[in-house]
Design an enzyme around this catalytic site. Structure first.
Site, mmCIF file in Angstrom:
data_model
loop_
_atom_site.group_PDB
_atom_site.id
_atom_site.type_symbol
_atom_site.label_atom_id
_atom_site.label_comp_id
_atom_site.label_asym_id
_atom_site.label_seq_id
_atom_site.Cartn_x
_atom_site.Cartn_y
_atom_site.Cartn_z
ATOM 1 N N GLU A 170 -20.487 15.113 5.285
ATOM 2 C CA GLU A 170 -19.091 14.319 5.681
ATOM 3 C C GLU A 170 -18.559 13.547 4.262
ATOM 4 O O GLU A 170 -18.818 12.356 3.705
ATOM 5 C CB GLU A 170 -19.381 13.178 6.565
ATOM 6 N N HIS A 260 -17.984 7.548 7.657
ATOM 7 C CA HIS A 260 -18.190 8.999 8.154
ATOM 8 C C HIS A 260 -16.968 9.860 8.093
ATOM 9 O O HIS A 260 -15.987 9.435 7.769
ATOM 10 C CB HIS A 260 -18.889 8.814 9.422
ATOM 11 N N GLU A 336 -14.414 6.482 10.444
ATOM 12 C CA GLU A 336 -14.463 7.887 10.794
ATOM 13 C C GLU A 336 -13.233 8.309 9.925
ATOM 14 O O GLU A 336 -11.981 7.943 10.239
ATOM 15 C CB GLU A 336 -14.271 8.283 12.122
#
Length: 373
Positions: A170, A260, A336
């Protein structure tokens, strides 16, 4: 010259099934070095200048996150500095890239890489500022350094922790940190200057150096998913978490971000700590304030799409942001970023990329400052 596919470089990962015809290149996405997670790829193609290449990933439908290939476009680069999206299709089983390279050498990857050398350069350039210092807190299983970048006065009243790349594939997470560090060290930025009067930042740009260099998606050199190690980390299995968790307990934490990337969802979003049994009304107010301030600060951030609180089960405290939220009773979020694009503000040429991740890293300073105002 005949075509050639290679992957013996930092973060390289692919298995070659067939590469004798540019129109019939067949590959397999390989698993992490010591675990069954299968998603990250990064390889070099040589000898196909001006050839219409058809590159088929035979096992795409059997990877860990097959929904990650839906409406996905792979990235390519000639110089590993400028990356662009290339036409990619997924039929549910096989993923296919159709691309005609302009040069003899071209790289393809799952997302824009962030190399170990670039990581070390980030630390070195940051420490040129009198505001920053690099602290060594341990070593990985493969013997790489675990460093925390400290920006600001350690005696500042508030302690902010930001960690990235627990899941090494990631890479957008370290691009995010790159932009945040650049903004924090900008002496002409009044926002950063004001923030430095209130808080010190402890930043771990890469939680998983071994997995990053090995070309893993999700695990370290022992096959450990670091974001499931926060309750009982060990020097044998998860020394990276062991070192960082100990440092957090040593200095304290008033706000925590774990950065992430999400394979399937084409949005920027956060996952909070509201599922914790001891999540207090005060934590709820502070968490919602941060989310509202972040949404005002950046159109890239949204709250409509994300993870349901029910996603987390009995092992919730093994996750970094949940462990920290429970232990320190502070705003503690998993942030995210997308592998694909931001569907709300799409970019057809680059999709979501490193530069956009870095800009978001700079913008996040606004809700952090407001959290302490």
């Amino acid at each position: 010259m005949p075509i050639k596919i290679s992957q013996q470089f930092d973060a390289g990962a692919i298995e070659v099934v067939r590469a004798d015809d540019p129109q019939q290149i067949e590959l397999k996405i390989r698993s992490d070095s010591h675990a069954d997670f299968t998603q990250w790829f990064y390889f070099r193609l040589q000898g196909a200048r001006d050839e219409a290449c058809r590159i088929r990933f035979l096992n795409a439908g059997a990877t860990t996150y097959p929904k990650g290939w839906e409406n996905y476009q792979a990235v390519a680069s000639y110089d590993r500095e400028t990356w662009f999206r290339v036409p990619t299709e997924f039929d549910g089983q096989v993923m296919t890239i159709e691309h005609t390279p302009d040069r003899d050498s071209v790289y393809y990857a799952y997302f824009e890489p962030y190399s170990w050398e670039r990581h070390l350069a980030l630390l070195g350039s940051a420490e040129e500022s009198p505001l920053a210092r690099v602290e060594d807190i341990g070593s990985t299983i493969d013997g790489r350094d675990m460093n925390v970048l400290v920006i600001g006065d350690p005696d500042a009243p508030k302690k902010v922790w930001v960690i990235a790349r627990q899941h090494p594939g990631e890479t957008m997470a370290e691009w995010f940190v790159d932009g945040m560090v650049d903004a924090l060290l900008d002496r002409s930025d009044p926002l950063a200057t004001t923030l430095m009067q209130k808080a010190v930042f402890y930043i771990v740009p890469n939680m998983n150096p071994d997995g990053s260099v090995r070309g893993n998606l999700r695990t370290n050199a022992a096959g450990a998913n670091l974001n499931r190690e926060w309750m009982t980390p060990s020097l044998e299995r998860s020394p990276e978490v062991f070192a960082v968790r100990n440092k957090i307990h040593e200095v304290g934490c008033d706000l925590f971000l774990d950065v992430h990337g999400d394979e399937a969802l084409p949005y920027v979003f956060v996952a909070g700590s509201e599922m914790l049994e001891d999540f207090s009304p005060q934590q709820a107010l502070e968490q919602q304030k941060f989310i509202d301030d972040f949404q005002r600060a950046s159109p890239d951030f949204q709250t409509e799409f994300g993870y349901a609180a029910s996603k987390y089960s009995d092992d919730v405290l093994t996750l970094a942001s949940k462990y920290i939220g429970h232990t320190f009773k502070c705003v503690s979020l998993t942030l995210e970023l997308p592998f694909k694009d931001n569907a709300n503000l799409p970019d057809l040429e680059t999709g979501w990329d490193g530069a956009r991740s870095a800009r978001l890293g700079a913008v996040v300073l606004q809700p952090i400052l407001r959290a302490f105002s």
